[in-house]
Enzyme design. Structure first.
Site, PDB file in Angstrom:
ATOM      1  N   GLU A 290       0.370  -1.217   0.516  1.00 52.30           N
ATOM      2  CA  GLU A 290       0.406  -0.097  -0.104  1.00 52.30           C
ATOM      3  C   GLU A 290       0.761   1.750  -0.214  1.00 52.30           C
ATOM      4  OE1 GLU A 290      -3.867  -1.009   1.822  1.00 52.30           O
ATOM      5  OE2 GLU A 290      -3.076   0.406   3.253  1.00 52.30           O
ATOM      6  N   HIS A 311       8.742 -26.371  -1.381  1.00 53.87           N
ATOM      7  CA  HIS A 311       8.075 -27.761  -2.415  1.00 53.87           C
ATOM      8  C   HIS A 311       6.801 -27.319  -3.406  1.00 53.87           C
ATOM      9  CE1 HIS A 311      10.550 -30.618   0.119  1.00 53.87           C
ATOM     10  NE2 HIS A 311      10.657 -29.760   1.228  1.00 53.87           N
ATOM     11  N   LYS A 425     -13.711  -0.582  -3.925  1.00 58.58           N
ATOM     12  CA  LYS A 425     -15.261   0.075  -3.081  1.00 58.58           C
ATOM     13  C   LYS A 425     -16.243   0.713  -3.243  1.00 58.58           C
ATOM     14  CE  LYS A 425     -12.187   0.952   1.471  1.00 58.58           C
ATOM     15  NZ  LYS A 425     -12.230   1.818   2.230  1.00 58.58           N
TER      16      LYS A 425
END
Ligand code: PA5
Length: 451
Positions: A290, A311, A425
């Site tokens: 951010e 792995h 949003k």
């Protein structure tokens, strides 16, 4: 002071001579700017001197509130997302028993997290789990209006009131939010919840050393005095009074920018060899993602848990596109001792490890991985923690925060805003027909009908 340490030789060996040092004057200027508030984002610099400004009385008050919750609850649900969630979870998971859930004999309440997703199954299962629990809620939201958190809080509050009655519920619900505005503040004041203020000048991802992180951490039975002491010592070790050459936050910021800006290393992979550090990496990803990912710039912060991910992601790191560098959080001393036992039959062929500590094997895996990845063309930075405890985690938190501020300024962005977070949003509210979003709703429906 005993301190976390930084090793960069296996990263700088990939760079031309002087590449890192070239960033030092600008790093020194960035530190001054953080101290004096002379650059963009200067209204969000409350974290810079936060550790040294926390008083004993404030920590005692947090511990008092935690004591009440710990006495009255076997389970505490922390509702919050992003910066209002990850720091607390990172510290708690790094320091509490990995099997707290299963081994809990009542010494500490279990700390659960909600309000960080909108998963119906997760929330429904959580509510079901809480049905026979004596639970409390810490509702954390700086804005007080974040949908994910508000949604979870509404469910949790109702259930808490239904199970305990309104008066008792009031004693086990705590709000951490803005001093004046937002729904969380309004509800807290109306209901008379104990509440704490998130300072205006501390952004979410830099707020773990405010009540946002400190209260849940104290509720988990961890030592917030030592946590803050570690952060305070790191604050002192990374001020402009310390030369850049000796300032580990400045050096880390300079090395990662040299790798990115001069060498095309666009992805930083934060690796650990301790499963307990998984959420430290999640917190770090938000802090750097951010702060730096804007203006079409920024190192992409990724994370892996080793040896587990050797792995799965090991192949990519060893031989994939060479656009990565690796930063390993290495823990020097294990807090526990576990020896490999002898086995008469030795069917698994592991008697060569007999008498060795598990951590010794882990350390050899770590060294072997570092050498292999460097051979494979991956620059390697190491951050060494003497041990996993509150004090060193406090240092680590402030180290990463300070380095992030410096690094953002070296990159030429404002590290303290996050305008991009609003985009989803806006669309979500338009799609849900939230009052006030009528215009956006119309536009988005038109757009969808044409796609
Ligand atoms: O770092 C940030 O600012 C964000 O991650 C916020 O912490 C997150 O969006 C939650 O916001 P709020 O605390 O307002 O609910």
């Amino acid at each position: 002071m005993n301190s976390i340490r930084l090793e960069v030789a296996k990263a700088t060996s990939f760079l031309e001579a002087g590449a890192v040092e070239n960033f030092y004057p600008e790093a020194a200027a960035a530190i001054k700017a953080l101290e004096e508030g002379t650059r963009p984002g200067n209204d969000f610099l409350g974290w810079v001197n936060l550790p040294s400004s926390i008083t004993d009385a404030f920590l005692s008050d947090i511990n008092e509130t935690a004591k009440v919750l710990r006495e009255k609850c076997d389970t505490i649900v922390v509702a919050g997302i992003g910066g209002s969630y990850l720091g607390a979870r990172a510290v708690i998971e790094a320091l509490q028993n990995s099997f707290q859930w299963l081994t809990n004999k009542g010494e500490n309440p279990n700390i659960l997290f909600a309000g960080n997703n909108i998963g119906e199954e997760y929330l429904s299962e959580l509510c079901e789990y809480l049905q026979d629990k004596k639970f409390g809620v810490i509702n954390i939201s700086k804005s007080g209006t974040t949908t994910e958190t508000a949604l979870a809080f509404r469910l949790l509050r109702k259930q808490c009131e239904d199970q305990r009655g309104k008066d008792e519920a009031r004693k086990v619900i705590v709000a951490i939010t803005d001093a004046k505005k937002g729904a969380a503040r309004i509800t807290a004041d109306k209901e008379g919840y104990k509440s704490y203020v998130i300072p205006d000048n501390v952004g979410g991802r830099f707020s773990v050393l405010t009540p946002v992180g400190l209260l849940p951490i104290a509720c988990a039975g961890l030592d917030i005095v030592q946590l803050v002491k570690g952060a305070r010592d790191m604050e002192e070790a990374t001020t402009s009074k310390v030369s850049v050459e000796e300032n580990i936050a400045a050096r880390y910021a300079a090395v990662r920018n040299a790798l990115y800006q001069n060498h095309g290393k666009k992805i930083e992979i934060l690796a650990n060899f301790q499963p307990k550090l998984h959420y430290i990496a999640e917190w770090w990803k938000q802090l750097y993602g951010e702060s730096e990912g804007k203006n079409l710039k920024g190192i992409f912060p990724a994370a892996v848990d080793f040896t587990t991910d050797l792995h799965s992601m090991g192949q990519w790191i060893q031989e994939g596109e060479r656009s990565i560098f690796e930063t390993v959080i290495s823990v020097e001393q294990s807090n526990r001792k576990l020896l490999f036992p002898h086995d008469e039959e030795n069917l698994d062929g592991l008697n060569f490890l007999e008498g060795k500590r598990v951590d010794e094997v882990n350390k050899m895996a770590e060294l072997g991985t570092q050498l292999a990845h460097v051979d494979g063309g991956v620059p390697n930075i190491r951050i060494i923690l003497p041990a996993l405890n509150e004090y060193y985690i406090g240092q680590l938190i402030y180290f990463f925060e300070k380095a992030c501020g410096i690094s953002g300024y070296l990159l030429g962005v404002n590290p303290f805003n996050q305008p991009g977070v609003e985009a989803y949003k806006k669309n979500m509210f338009a799609l849900l027909n939230k009052p006030g979003y009528e215009e956006e709703s119309k536009k988005i429906q038109e757009r969808l009908s044409q796609e």
